[in-house]
Scaffold this motif. Structure first.
Motif, PDB file in Angstrom:
ATOM      1  N   GLN A 218     -54.640  27.863 -15.376  1.00 58.68           N
ATOM      2  CA  GLN A 218     -56.025  28.581 -15.538  1.00 58.68           C
ATOM      3  C   GLN A 218     -55.751  30.364 -15.906  1.00 58.68           C
ATOM      4  O   GLN A 218     -56.606  31.171 -15.365  1.00 58.68           O
ATOM      5  CB  GLN A 218     -57.151  28.673 -14.663  1.00 58.68           C
ATOM      6  CG  GLN A 218     -57.309  27.305 -14.599  1.00 58.68           C
ATOM      7  CD  GLN A 218     -57.927  26.451 -15.430  1.00 58.68           C
ATOM      8  OE1 GLN A 218     -59.103  26.909 -16.146  1.00 58.68           O
ATOM      9  NE2 GLN A 218     -57.723  25.109 -15.686  1.00 58.68           N
ATOM     10  N   GLY A 219     -54.266  30.441 -16.280  1.00 61.59           N
ATOM     11  CA  GLY A 219     -54.053  31.845 -16.625  1.00 61.59           C
ATOM     12  C   GLY A 219     -52.971  32.481 -15.577  1.00 61.59           C
ATOM     13  O   GLY A 219     -52.478  32.023 -14.708  1.00 61.59           O
ATOM     14  N   LEU A 220     -52.625  33.981 -15.697  1.00 58.10           N
ATOM     15  CA  LEU A 220     -51.552  34.350 -14.912  1.00 58.10           C
ATOM     16  C   LEU A 220     -52.050  34.586 -13.478  1.00 58.10           C
ATOM     17  O   LEU A 220     -51.305  34.314 -12.750  1.00 58.10           O
ATOM     18  CB  LEU A 220     -51.618  35.731 -15.690  1.00 58.10           C
ATOM     19  CG  LEU A 220     -51.021  35.832 -16.735  1.00 58.10           C
ATOM     20  CD1 LEU A 220     -50.668  37.358 -17.442  1.00 58.10           C
ATOM     21  CD2 LEU A 220     -49.505  35.048 -17.356  1.00 58.10           C
ATOM     22  N   GLU A 221     -53.275  34.643 -13.285  1.00 55.80           N
ATOM     23  CA  GLU A 221     -53.452  35.144 -11.837  1.00 55.80           C
ATOM     24  C   GLU A 221     -53.309  33.730 -11.191  1.00 55.80           C
ATOM     25  O   GLU A 221     -52.574  33.529  -9.953  1.00 55.80           O
ATOM     26  CB  GLU A 221     -55.263  35.263 -11.591  1.00 55.80           C
ATOM     27  CG  GLU A 221     -55.591  35.810 -10.161  1.00 55.80           C
ATOM     28  CD  GLU A 221     -56.806  36.187 -10.019  1.00 55.80           C
ATOM     29  OE1 GLU A 221     -57.157  36.161  -8.687  1.00 55.80           O
ATOM     30  OE2 GLU A 221     -57.483  36.324 -11.103  1.00 55.80           O
ATOM     31  N   LEU A 272     -44.713  40.679 -16.915  1.00 49.95           N
ATOM     32  CA  LEU A 272     -44.777  39.038 -16.737  1.00 49.95           C
ATOM     33  C   LEU A 272     -43.844  38.834 -15.632  1.00 49.95           C
ATOM     34  O   LEU A 272     -44.249  37.935 -14.712  1.00 49.95           O
ATOM     35  CB  LEU A 272     -44.601  38.294 -17.906  1.00 49.95           C
ATOM     36  CG  LEU A 272     -45.953  38.334 -18.988  1.00 49.95           C
ATOM     37  CD1 LEU A 272     -45.434  37.745 -20.416  1.00 49.95           C
ATOM     38  CD2 LEU A 272     -46.890  37.660 -18.658  1.00 49.95           C
ATOM     39  N   VAL A 273     -42.518  39.118 -15.842  1.00 51.28           N
ATOM     40  CA  VAL A 273     -41.513  38.802 -14.999  1.00 51.28           C
ATOM     41  C   VAL A 273     -41.818  39.327 -13.788  1.00 51.28           C
ATOM     42  O   VAL A 273     -41.524  38.555 -12.669  1.00 51.28           O
ATOM     43  CB  VAL A 273     -40.206  39.229 -15.498  1.00 51.28           C
ATOM     44  CG1 VAL A 273     -39.101  39.108 -14.416  1.00 51.28           C
ATOM     45  CG2 VAL A 273     -39.503  38.483 -16.564  1.00 51.28           C
ATOM     46  N   SER A 274     -42.243  40.629 -13.776  1.00 54.24           N
ATOM     47  CA  SER A 274     -42.434  41.270 -12.327  1.00 54.24           C
ATOM     48  C   SER A 274     -43.732  40.594 -11.579  1.00 54.24           C
ATOM     49  O   SER A 274     -43.649  40.237 -10.383  1.00 54.24           O
ATOM     50  CB  SER A 274     -42.682  42.561 -12.524  1.00 54.24           C
ATOM     51  OG  SER A 274     -43.146  43.262 -11.088  1.00 54.24           O
ATOM     52  N   TYR A 275     -44.622  40.384 -12.222  1.00 52.17           N
ATOM     53  CA  TYR A 275     -46.160  39.864 -11.712  1.00 52.17           C
ATOM     54  C   TYR A 275     -45.875  38.529 -11.315  1.00 52.17           C
ATOM     55  O   TYR A 275     -46.384  38.187 -10.152  1.00 52.17           O
ATOM     56  CB  TYR A 275     -47.029  39.983 -12.881  1.00 52.17           C
ATOM     57  CG  TYR A 275     -48.430  39.530 -12.436  1.00 52.17           C
ATOM     58  CD1 TYR A 275     -48.786  40.249 -11.494  1.00 52.17           C
ATOM     59  CD2 TYR A 275     -49.051  38.440 -12.908  1.00 52.17           C
ATOM     60  CE1 TYR A 275     -50.346  39.755 -10.783  1.00 52.17           C
ATOM     61  CE2 TYR A 275     -50.507  37.974 -12.515  1.00 52.17           C
ATOM     62  CZ  TYR A 275     -51.030  38.640 -11.432  1.00 52.17           C
ATOM     63  OH  TYR A 275     -52.241  38.349 -11.052  1.00 52.17           O
ATOM     64  N   LEU A 276     -45.137  37.745 -12.011  1.00 52.26           N
ATOM     65  CA  LEU A 276     -45.107  36.310 -11.719  1.00 52.26           C
ATOM     66  C   LEU A 276     -43.688  35.894 -10.961  1.00 52.26           C
ATOM     67  O   LEU A 276     -43.818  34.765 -10.203  1.00 52.26           O
ATOM     68  CB  LEU A 276     -45.008  35.474 -12.974  1.00 52.26           C
ATOM     69  CG  LEU A 276     -46.295  35.304 -13.893  1.00 52.26           C
ATOM     70  CD1 LEU A 276     -46.061  34.683 -15.147  1.00 52.26           C
ATOM     71  CD2 LEU A 276     -47.429  34.898 -13.238  1.00 52.26           C
ATOM     72  N   GLY A 277     -42.738  36.872 -10.912  1.00 54.18           N
ATOM     73  CA  GLY A 277     -41.687  36.331 -10.086  1.00 54.18           C
ATOM     74  C   GLY A 277     -40.614  35.578 -10.590  1.00 54.18           C
ATOM     75  O   GLY A 277     -40.067  34.570 -10.120  1.00 54.18           O
ATOM     76  N   ILE A 278     -40.635  35.663 -12.091  1.00 51.19           N
ATOM     77  CA  ILE A 278     -39.758  34.820 -12.695  1.00 51.19           C
ATOM     78  C   ILE A 278     -38.036  35.300 -12.676  1.00 51.19           C
ATOM     79  O   ILE A 278     -37.964  36.705 -12.593  1.00 51.19           O
ATOM     80  CB  ILE A 278     -39.906  35.054 -14.308  1.00 51.19           C
ATOM     81  CG1 ILE A 278     -41.290  34.109 -14.351  1.00 51.19           C
ATOM     82  CG2 ILE A 278     -38.776  33.947 -15.046  1.00 51.19           C
ATOM     83  CD1 ILE A 278     -41.881  34.411 -15.814  1.00 51.19           C
ATOM     84  N   ASN A 279     -37.179  34.632 -12.426  1.00 52.20           N
ATOM     85  CA  ASN A 279     -35.796  35.084 -12.135  1.00 52.20           C
ATOM     86  C   ASN A 279     -34.928  34.945 -13.238  1.00 52.20           C
ATOM     87  O   ASN A 279     -34.139  35.682 -13.353  1.00 52.20           O
ATOM     88  CB  ASN A 279     -35.417  34.142 -10.840  1.00 52.20           C
ATOM     89  CG  ASN A 279     -36.292  34.403  -9.546  1.00 52.20           C
ATOM     90  OD1 ASN A 279     -37.114  33.643  -9.439  1.00 52.20           O
ATOM     91  ND2 ASN A 279     -36.009  35.374  -8.792  1.00 52.20           N
TER      92      ASN A 279
END
Length: 406
Positions: A218-221, A272-279
């Protein structure tokens, strides 16, 4: 001044030992590619019997081999059906997997990435990794990690002989209840395996269809909450964290986005990378090959997409090398323009392995990992396993390219 014989002998012995050690180090550098470059080949786990797959997809009792064996030439010189050198072996057999592991390790592949599925509240095609790989006596020679293949499946996609309809068979979407079951299963069943692949101690978990995952959350959050939950459960299990890897699509344009359209909510890749923690980011294969026919043209376009992705990211982009593309066994209406067939050879593949090594050398601050399409995608025409046309050609080409042998 007269030299002492004992001292001279000691110097010569020390010098000889030094040369031996240096020789061993050089041997480890050239032949011990497990220590230098991680070559991770995707494993498509479809060729075995499972009650569920036999009931719904492949009733012949040998999994997708029944589709692969029915491949037909669509033009002059078209190599179909693909015929494995070792026969139509079941990929959930520990003995078969032991042979795979030996062949892979002997030629430079040191990581298997297993395609992993979850449909209708249950795992699918999991016995390849569970019964085959994890029960292989030589499994310690090969690291592995999972790529959650969370994509939809249409009825006629995996067996058009059984279904003529392209209506939906399975959705790759999961609700949060199923997601938490997946997280627990993956951590308990796989992350704790001693040969599960980790970066900085963190188990790597790859997500194939990241846009679908974001939509399901349901979105980024919601996505952040879901990934934070996975990370927290990994920490509870004793790991320093979780390495989240996503599969990229597209990339023809400069600065491609990991989330297109409204899914990115106006955020660029860095946010996006920072907010979601993608490595990290990689690809499953080069993609966009249909209509090109020529492997070298396909490869050059893929190199441009690789560079576009690299320039658009502040996290590692792990390069991919693909062997070929021919999914005509799945699609009766496809023909010559849908197949990569010109200049498609082990020598051409080796040239792109060399190009990929150069990319890794130019990125010394990131792990030296490349992904390869693939170990056994017979039905899509990209496989390292030996066949009746090339023999061990692709495996030998990979080894030679990794070792810098002409």
């Amino acid at each position: 001044m007269k030299k002492e014989p004992g001292i001279t002998l000691f110097v010569w012995i020390f010098f000889a030992l030094f040369l031996v050690i240096q020789s061993c180090n050089r041997k480890e550098t050239t032949n011990g590619f497990n220590e230098k470059i991680f070559v991770a080949a995707y494993v498509w786990p479809s060729c075995h019997y499972e009650e569920r797959s036999a009931e719904i997809l492949w009733p012949g009792g040998m999994g997708e081999w029944e589709v692969i064996r029915k491949g037909t030439p669509r033009f002059a010189g078209h190599y179909q059906p693909k015929v494995p050198l070792w026969g139509y072996e079941m990929d959930d057999d520990p003995g078969v997997m032991e042979k795979w592991i030996d062949a892979a390790a002997d030629h430079g592949v040191n990581v298997f990435i297993f395609d992993w599925y979850w449909y209708d509240g249950a795992p699918f095609l999991e016995s390849t990794v569970n019964n085959g790989f994890l029960k292989a006596k030589n499994r310690e020679k090969m690291q592995f990690y999972l790529m959650w293949a969370n994509h939809d499946v249409k009825k006629n996609y995996w067996n058009h002989y059984k279904y003529s309809s392209d209506s939906l068979l399975w959705s790759g979407s999961v609700d949060q209840e199923n997601y938490r079951i997946i997280v627990n299963r993956v951590i308990q069943q796989y992350f704790h395996q001693p040969n599960y692949f980790k970066i900085d101690g963190e188990p790597v978990f790859s997500i194939f269809n990241f846009p679908k995952f974001v939509a399901d959350c349901q979105g980024l959050e919601g996505t952040k909450a879901a990934l934070d939950y996975f990370r927290s459960e990994a920490v509870k299990a004793g790991f320093p964290g979780l390495h989240v890897q996503i599969i990229a699509f597209g990339g023809n344009e400069p600065n491609p986005s990991i989330l297109g359209g409204s899914l990115n909510e106006g955020k660029g890749n860095g946010e996006l990378v920072s907010y979601l923690g993608i490595n990290s980011v990689t690809k499953y294969n080069w993609g966009q090959g249909e209509g090109l026919e020529d492997y070298l043209v396909w490869g050059e376009q893929a190199m441009k997409r690789r560079d576009n992705w690299d320039n658009s990211l502040e996290i590692p982009y792990f390069p991919n090398v693909s062997i070929g593309w021919d999914d005509t066994p799945r699609f009766p209406d496809k023909g010559e323009s849908n197949v990569i067939h010109y200049n498609n050879s082990p020598e051409s593949f080796a040239a792109y392995i060399q190009r990929t090594k150069e990319y890794l050398n130019a990125h010394p601050d990131q792990p030296r990992l490349m992904t390869v399409f693939s170990w056994n995608e017979w039905v899509e025409g990209g496989y390292l396993l030996p066949d009746m046309r090339w023999g061990y050609g692709y495996l030998e080409a990979l080894e030679e390219a990794l070792n810098d042998r002409p």
